[in-house]
Design an enzyme around this catalytic site. Structure first.
Site, short mmCIF file in Angstrom:
data_model
loop_
_atom_site.label_atom_id
_atom_site.label_comp_id
_atom_site.label_asym_id
_atom_site.label_seq_id
_atom_site.Cartn_x
_atom_site.Cartn_y
_atom_site.Cartn_z
N SER A 76 0.94 -1.00 -0.16
CA SER A 76 0.10 0.00 -0.22
C SER A 76 0.93 1.42 -0.07
O SER A 76 0.39 2.19 -0.84
CB SER A 76 -1.15 0.13 1.15
OG SER A 76 -0.20 -0.02 2.52
N GLU A 77 1.64 0.76 1.12
CA GLU A 77 2.76 1.77 0.99
C GLU A 77 4.32 2.19 0.53
O GLU A 77 4.63 1.26 1.53
CB GLU A 77 3.02 3.07 1.82
CG GLU A 77 1.37 3.92 1.86
CD GLU A 77 0.84 5.06 1.21
OE1 GLU A 77 2.37 5.16 -0.15
OE2 GLU A 77 -0.30 5.44 1.30
N THR A 78 5.39 2.54 0.31
CA THR A 78 6.79 2.48 -0.42
C THR A 78 7.01 4.23 0.07
O THR A 78 6.36 4.77 -0.16
CB THR A 78 7.49 2.48 -1.38
OG1 THR A 78 7.02 0.66 -1.89
CG2 THR A 78 8.75 2.45 -1.32
#
Length: 263
Positions: free
Chosen positions: A46-48
């Protein structure tokens, strides 16, 4: 091939394979935006979170977040994950598009981290198309300004939160982070979060959503401290506090993968 340090961290959970996984990639300098976006798509989390040492005096690091589809202006769980990797003393400060964010170590429990976010301003709106895409009847909902276009959709109880079955194709056409919430069973508050427009059908645990949920529930519960469950399959647990216009989220983080990304 250039090796770039890579960490995968499960944030706001109770151990490995719970909470929300985020990639953390500490850099010496920014890569091209297209390269960071491609890395985030390759990671397919969902996020980096990408960080570089800050040249300003207020922050230790500059921090940016990318979903598999786009850069976003705020992300809570990936900030907690970055703090988990980069925290060396009592606190670490990040300069972001949402201002200065800090992760600190709890004074009583060294394993507990606390994330400091700006509290969102809320106002009532009517968006029946969002309710329809969520399979819910039309109702007043709350829009959170400056918080990833979040909207809070109240339902009657945790069972109804868990039962929501969105039409993701319809919801993905609406530029909103949809937060369905109600009083919880074991925790004070329960929620689920859907962000298909950003390439995330259901987010496992969403710190930025709680920047809106904390002021919303503080008013309704009549107190500024409470616990929250994000009722995704992975399960997220957060200690919540509203303090002087800021949201303080307490949670745990654990590193599950460590290595190098080769480009």
């Amino acid at each position: 091939m250039t090796p770039l340090p890579f960490f995968q961290v499960d944030a706001f959970g109770t151990g490995p394979f719970t909470g929300n996984p985020a990639a953390v990639m500490p850099l010496d300098h920014w890569l091209d935006d297209q390269v960071m976006q491609a890395i985030a798509a390759e990671n397919n989390l969902s996020e980096t979170a990408f960080t570089v040492p800050s040249e300003g005096g207020e922050a230790d690091f500059d921090l940016r977040w990318f979903t598999p589809a786009m850069e976003v202006p705020m992300c809570g769980h990936a900030t907690l994950a970055a703090g988990h990797i980069l925290l060396k003393g009592a606190s670490v400060r990040f300069a972001t598009k949402s201002g200065l964010l800090a992760v600190t170590r709890d004074g009583e429990d060294d394993s507990l981290l606390k994330l400091d976010l700006p509290a969102a301003a809320l106002h009532e709106v009517s968006e029946p198309e969002v309710c329809e895409a969520l399979g819910l009847s039309p109702r007043p909902i709350m829009l959170a300004d400056g918080c990833n276009d979040s909207i809070i959709i109240p339902v009657d109880g945790e069972d109804e939160v868990r039962a929501v079955s969105p039409d993701f194709a319809a919801l993905g056409k609406i530029h909103r982070m949809a937060i369905v919430t109600a009083p919880g069973h074991k925790q004070d508050v329960a929620s689920r979060v859907f962000v298909p427009y950003a390439g995330i059908d259901e987010d496992p645990v969403t710190g930025s959503a709680h920047a809106a949920l904390v002021p919303y529930w503080a008013e309704r519960l009549g107190r500024n401290r409470f616990t929250a469950l994000q009722a995704s399959k992975r399960t997220g647990l957060l200690d919540c506090e509203l303090r002087d216009g800021r949201v303080i989220l307490g949670g745990h983080a654990v590193t599950v993968i460590e290595g190098y990304f080769q480009i």
